[in-house]
Design a protein around this motif. Structure first.
Motif, PDB file in Angstrom:
ATOM      1  N   GLY A 160      -1.407  -0.098   6.060  1.00  0.00           N
ATOM      2  CA  GLY A 160      -2.603   0.414   6.398  1.00  0.00           C
ATOM      3  C   GLY A 160      -2.257   1.920   6.986  1.00  0.00           C
ATOM      4  O   GLY A 160      -3.455   2.979   6.939  1.00  0.00           O
ATOM      5  N   GLY A 161      -1.302   2.350   6.819  1.00  0.00           N
ATOM      6  CA  GLY A 161      -0.902   3.797   7.256  1.00  0.00           C
ATOM      7  C   GLY A 161       0.387   3.804   8.019  1.00  0.00           C
ATOM      8  O   GLY A 161       0.975   2.977   8.496  1.00  0.00           O
ATOM      9  N   ASP A 208       0.758  -1.166  -0.032  1.00  0.00           N
ATOM     10  CA  ASP A 208      -0.142   0.061   0.023  1.00  0.00           C
ATOM     11  C   ASP A 208       0.963   1.409  -0.015  1.00  0.00           C
ATOM     12  O   ASP A 208       0.380   2.398   0.272  1.00  0.00           O
ATOM     13  CB  ASP A 208      -0.971   0.037   1.122  1.00  0.00           C
ATOM     14  N   GLY A 209       2.083   1.154  -0.392  1.00  0.00           N
ATOM     15  CA  GLY A 209       3.031   2.433  -0.680  1.00  0.00           C
ATOM     16  C   GLY A 209       3.653   3.043   0.507  1.00  0.00           C
ATOM     17  O   GLY A 209       4.159   4.045   0.523  1.00  0.00           O
ATOM     18  N   CYS A 260       5.840   8.306  -1.385  1.00  0.00           N
ATOM     19  CA  CYS A 260       5.685   9.443  -2.241  1.00  0.00           C
ATOM     20  C   CYS A 260       4.337   9.896  -1.821  1.00  0.00           C
ATOM     21  O   CYS A 260       3.345   9.134  -1.602  1.00  0.00           O
ATOM     22  CB  CYS A 260       5.656   9.392  -3.754  1.00  0.00           C
ATOM     23  N   ARG A 261       4.339  11.347  -1.718  1.00  0.00           N
ATOM     24  CA  ARG A 261       3.021  12.029  -1.682  1.00  0.00           C
ATOM     25  C   ARG A 261       2.765  12.625  -2.973  1.00  0.00           C
ATOM     26  O   ARG A 261       3.469  12.590  -3.813  1.00  0.00           O
ATOM     27  CB  ARG A 261       3.143  13.193  -0.387  1.00  0.00           C
ATOM     28  N   SER A 307      11.750  -2.601  -3.740  1.00  0.00           N
ATOM     29  CA  SER A 307      11.403  -4.028  -3.392  1.00  0.00           C
ATOM     30  C   SER A 307      10.097  -3.934  -2.987  1.00  0.00           C
ATOM     31  O   SER A 307       9.955  -3.227  -1.783  1.00  0.00           O
ATOM     32  CB  SER A 307      12.402  -4.685  -2.537  1.00  0.00           C
ATOM     33  N   LEU A 308       9.053  -4.460  -3.427  1.00  0.00           N
ATOM     34  CA  LEU A 308       7.857  -4.618  -2.954  1.00  0.00           C
ATOM     35  C   LEU A 308       7.529  -5.572  -2.064  1.00  0.00           C
ATOM     36  O   LEU A 308       7.660  -6.876  -2.311  1.00  0.00           O
ATOM     37  CB  LEU A 308       6.653  -4.608  -4.154  1.00  0.00           C
ATOM     38  N   VAL A 309       7.368  -5.434  -0.946  1.00  0.00           N
ATOM     39  CA  VAL A 309       7.124  -6.618   0.285  1.00  0.00           C
ATOM     40  C   VAL A 309       5.539  -6.691   0.388  1.00  0.00           C
ATOM     41  O   VAL A 309       4.746  -5.816   0.517  1.00  0.00           O
ATOM     42  CB  VAL A 309       7.619  -5.893   1.732  1.00  0.00           C
TER      43      VAL A 309
END
Length: 173
Positions: A135-136, A13-14, A141-142, A128-130
């Motif tokens: 959830g927050g 979720d970034g 990046c904004r 690397s995408l885990v």
């Protein structure tokens, strides 16, 4: 001109850190060859919050052959003689890029990343995408007003942990 490469781990979720700055959700993958990755760098750019975390973990001493440049308006140079302390990132990064050397790693710090991205001083984003949802917390990046085109460099998947990684070349490289 040397490249500035931002790398790190990001949740699905970034997010790059939990609500308290924790990173315990990032499990080391044995398939990652850190020695090979580090061989391409001779300079680390580090934000103050990331450096504080490194100090708490006892990892503030630079790795052999790598200069640590820490950006802070509050830390005092006499307290950390083993690193280069700077107040303003943009002019320092411009100076470093113009010098001969290996790539420059933008190591940790979402705020530092965003400020250099806004100044068009980041050449590559290597993430690397885990496979976890935080959830927050602290976003990678904004919203950026100066959107930039990207070109695909490479991607890969680490089988054991379900991670995937990618490298994106930003326009102008």
């Amino acid at each position: 001109m040397r490249m500035v490469r931002y790398g790190g781990a990001m949740s699905l979720d970034g997010y790059i850190a939990g609500p308290q700055g924790e990173y315990d959700w990032i499990v080391q993958d044995p398939e990652m060859d850190f020695a090979t990755m580090m061989a391409g760098f001779d300079t680390f750019l580090i934000g103050r919050k990331t450096f504080d975390m490194m100090v708490r973990a006892g990892r503030e001493k630079p790795l052999k052959g790598i200069e640590y440049v820490v950006f802070s308006r509050t830390l005092k140079a006499q307290d950390y003689p083993q690193v280069r302390l700077e107040r303003e990132a943009v002019p320092v990064v411009k100076e470093l890029r113009a010098k001969a050397g290996k790539s420059i790693a933008l190591f940790g710090g979402g705020e530092l990343f965003r400020s250099l991205l806004h100044a068009v001083l980041v050449d590559r984003v290597e993430v690397s995408l885990v496979p976890v949802l935080l959830g927050g917390a602290f976003r990678c990046c904004r919203h950026q007003r100066n959107g930039r085109s990207c070109g695909w460099c490479s991607s890969g998947r680490m089988r054991r942990r379900g991670w995937c990684g990618w490298s994106t070349r930003l326009s102008g490289e």
